[in-house]
Design an enzyme around this catalytic site. Structure first.
Site, PDB file in Angstrom:
ATOM      1  N   ASP A 136       0.882  -1.182   0.000  1.00  0.00           N
ATOM      2  CA  ASP A 136       0.000   0.000   0.000  1.00  0.00           C
ATOM      3  C   ASP A 136       0.913   1.223   0.000  1.00  0.00           C
ATOM      4  O   ASP A 136       2.143   1.091  -0.006  1.00  0.00           O
ATOM      5  CB  ASP A 136      -0.913  -0.012   1.239  1.00  0.00           C
ATOM      6  CG  ASP A 136      -1.893   1.169   1.246  1.00  0.00           C
ATOM      7  OD1 ASP A 136      -2.374   1.551   0.159  1.00  0.00           O
ATOM      8  OD2 ASP A 136      -2.163   1.731   2.325  1.00  0.00           O
ATOM      9  N   TYR A 146      -1.464   7.942  -3.836  1.00  0.00           N
ATOM     10  CA  TYR A 146      -1.796   7.464  -5.181  1.00  0.00           C
ATOM     11  C   TYR A 146      -3.119   8.102  -5.624  1.00  0.00           C
ATOM     12  O   TYR A 146      -3.363   8.299  -6.809  1.00  0.00           O
ATOM     13  CB  TYR A 146      -2.007   5.952  -5.181  1.00  0.00           C
ATOM     14  CG  TYR A 146      -0.758   5.086  -5.122  1.00  0.00           C
ATOM     15  CD1 TYR A 146       0.528   5.619  -5.223  1.00  0.00           C
ATOM     16  CD2 TYR A 146      -0.886   3.702  -4.988  1.00  0.00           C
ATOM     17  CE1 TYR A 146       1.646   4.794  -5.172  1.00  0.00           C
ATOM     18  CE2 TYR A 146       0.226   2.874  -4.943  1.00  0.00           C
ATOM     19  CZ  TYR A 146       1.487   3.418  -5.028  1.00  0.00           C
ATOM     20  OH  TYR A 146       2.593   2.590  -4.983  1.00  0.00           O
ATOM     21  N   GLY A 147      -3.981   8.362  -4.634  1.00  0.00           N
ATOM     22  CA  GLY A 147      -5.368   8.711  -4.932  1.00  0.00           C
ATOM     23  C   GLY A 147      -5.587   9.985  -5.713  1.00  0.00           C
ATOM     24  O   GLY A 147      -6.653  10.186  -6.284  1.00  0.00           O
ATOM     25  N   CYS A 199      -4.485  -1.832  -1.680  1.00  0.00           N
ATOM     26  CA  CYS A 199      -4.782  -0.429  -1.992  1.00  0.00           C
ATOM     27  C   CYS A 199      -5.834  -0.432  -3.100  1.00  0.00           C
ATOM     28  O   CYS A 199      -5.613  -1.019  -4.166  1.00  0.00           O
ATOM     29  CB  CYS A 199      -3.500   0.251  -2.473  1.00  0.00           C
ATOM     30  SG  CYS A 199      -3.753   1.898  -3.150  1.00  0.00           S
ATOM     31  N   ASN A 200      -6.952   0.193  -2.826  1.00  0.00           N
ATOM     32  CA  ASN A 200      -8.036   0.224  -3.822  1.00  0.00           C
ATOM     33  C   ASN A 200      -7.650   1.020  -5.061  1.00  0.00           C
ATOM     34  O   ASN A 200      -8.009   0.661  -6.180  1.00  0.00           O
ATOM     35  CB  ASN A 200      -9.286   0.867  -3.214  1.00  0.00           C
ATOM     36  CG  ASN A 200      -9.935  -0.003  -2.162  1.00  0.00           C
ATOM     37  OD1 ASN A 200     -10.868  -0.727  -2.438  1.00  0.00           O
ATOM     38  ND2 ASN A 200      -9.420   0.053  -0.948  1.00  0.00           N
ATOM     39  N   THR A 201      -6.924   2.120  -4.855  1.00  0.00           N
ATOM     40  CA  THR A 201      -6.568   2.976  -5.994  1.00  0.00           C
ATOM     41  C   THR A 201      -5.680   2.189  -6.963  1.00  0.00           C
ATOM     42  O   THR A 201      -5.961   2.111  -8.170  1.00  0.00           O
ATOM     43  CB  THR A 201      -5.820   4.233  -5.511  1.00  0.00           C
ATOM     44  OG1 THR A 201      -6.506   4.786  -4.405  1.00  0.00           O
ATOM     45  CG2 THR A 201      -5.711   5.253  -6.620  1.00  0.00           C
ATOM     46  N   CYS A 253     -11.194   2.691   0.516  1.00  0.00           N
ATOM     47  CA  CYS A 253      -9.753   2.983   0.526  1.00  0.00           C
ATOM     48  C   CYS A 253      -9.254   2.276   1.770  1.00  0.00           C
ATOM     49  O   CYS A 253      -9.897   2.368   2.829  1.00  0.00           O
ATOM     50  CB  CYS A 253      -9.520   4.494   0.629  1.00  0.00           C
ATOM     51  SG  CYS A 253      -7.816   4.942   1.077  1.00  0.00           S
ATOM     52  N   THR A 254      -8.155   1.546   1.653  1.00  0.00           N
ATOM     53  CA  THR A 254      -7.734   0.724   2.795  1.00  0.00           C
ATOM     54  C   THR A 254      -7.333   1.564   4.011  1.00  0.00           C
ATOM     55  O   THR A 254      -7.261   1.039   5.119  1.00  0.00           O
ATOM     56  CB  THR A 254      -6.579  -0.226   2.402  1.00  0.00           C
ATOM     57  OG1 THR A 254      -5.533   0.538   1.788  1.00  0.00           O
ATOM     58  CG2 THR A 254      -7.065  -1.304   1.454  1.00  0.00           C
ATOM     59  N   HIS A 255      -7.090   2.846   3.815  1.00  0.00           N
ATOM     60  CA  HIS A 255      -6.807   3.709   4.970  1.00  0.00           C
ATOM     61  C   HIS A 255      -8.062   3.969   5.816  1.00  0.00           C
ATOM     62  O   HIS A 255      -7.957   4.196   7.022  1.00  0.00           O
ATOM     63  CB  HIS A 255      -6.266   5.074   4.509  1.00  0.00           C
ATOM     64  CG  HIS A 255      -4.798   5.083   4.211  1.00  0.00           C
ATOM     65  ND1 HIS A 255      -4.270   4.522   3.082  1.00  0.00           N
ATOM     66  CD2 HIS A 255      -3.739   5.594   4.911  1.00  0.00           C
ATOM     67  CE1 HIS A 255      -2.949   4.686   3.082  1.00  0.00           C
ATOM     68  NE2 HIS A 255      -2.610   5.338   4.181  1.00  0.00           N
TER      69      HIS A 255
END
Ligand code: DGL
Length: 263
Positions: A4, A36-37, A68-70, A182-184
């Site tokens: 991530d 990244y987003g 990481c979704n992005t 979003c993993t955050h």
């Protein structure tokens, strides 16, 4: 190996430890590349495929999880094309949200990069169907999640603004699930629930959900025939500043990452 841009990937690792407590893990944080987003698709794809290629060569992992979704919604197919290592992605939990929604109105919080992806359009079409998916880009929630794990306070107003943006839409009042895409964001789940109910007057029945447990189960099923032995302690690597990363050492240690190095 999990990748991530920072502590977001720990939400996946936390679930992974529950289902595969003995699997050796490398946790990689591309902190030099965060966020990244707010980057373009081309920037994210180039960075993730280049970095994962070098990491795969150095660490030879049996499986890679892009936690990481992005990065996953943009670059999963591309990275799978170039690497031989099996790769598990992390995408917004639209399917489980849609299956359990009663109102059919679902909120999605993700980064700007994630919410505009055709990958998300496809998940919406397949699972939300006639229902409504209200998307809001909330990249400003990434740093508060980082700060929280470094022991700093979280600004409730930033969280409230993100949630308010979802209910500004006329159908927003019917939201019964908010996907933390979003993993955050699951790191702020308790604060988001609290702000929603006590600051914004949302129903306590609104559920905040994320895909981390499902991702962990998927990894476990792919590794079910593997045998592991941990010869060295698990470790975390950062592409960023090592001293800054070491401020997370307690959090990393709690998840079994007792060595911290630079990539
Ligand atoms: N954790 C990443 C995700 O799941 C995003 C953080 C960033 O923007 O770097 O999308």
């Amino acid at each position: 190996m999990l990748l991530d841009t920072g502590v977001g990937g720990l939400t996946v690792l936390r679930e992974l430890r529950k289902v595969l407590p003995n699997a050796p893990v490398i946790f990689a944080a591309d902190e030099a590349g965060r966020p990244y987003g707010t980057k373009t698709e081309a920037e994210v794809a180039a960075r993730v495929s280049g970095l994962l290629g070098r990491m795969a060569e150095r660490y030879k992992p049996r499986l890679i999880c892009i936690a990481c979704n992005t990065a996953s919604t943009i670059a999963l197919d591309m990275v799978r094309d170039v690497l031989e290592t099996p790769i598990v992605g992390t995408v917004p939990a639209i399917k489980p949200a849609a299956l359990s929604s009663k109102t059919g109105v679902i909120g999605l919080l993700g980064t700007a990069g994630t919410i505009r992806q055709p990958y998300v359009d496809r998940l919406e079409k397949e699972f939300v169907g006639e229902g409504t998916l209200l998307r809001h880009a909330a990249p400003e929630l990434v740093e508060p999640a980082e700060q929280k794990l470094r022991g700093e306070p979280v600004d409730r107003a930033v969280l409230a603004a993100a949630l308010n943006a979802l209910t500004e839409h006329p159908q927003g009042l019917y939201i019964d699930h908010v996907i933390l895409g979003c993993t955050h964001f699951p790191l702020l789940k308790a604060e988001l629930e609290d702000v929603a109910v006590f600051d914004l007057g949302w129903s306590p029945d609104v559920r905040f959900i994320d895909g981390s447990a499902g991702i962990a189960r998927r990894i476990a099923s792919l590794l079910k025939d593997e045998k592991y032995a941990r010869s060295d302690p698990d470790f975390a690597v950062t592409t960023g500043n090592l001293d800054e990363f070491k401020r997370l050492s307690n959090v990393l240690e709690d998840l079994g990452l007792s060595r911290i190095t630079q990539f």
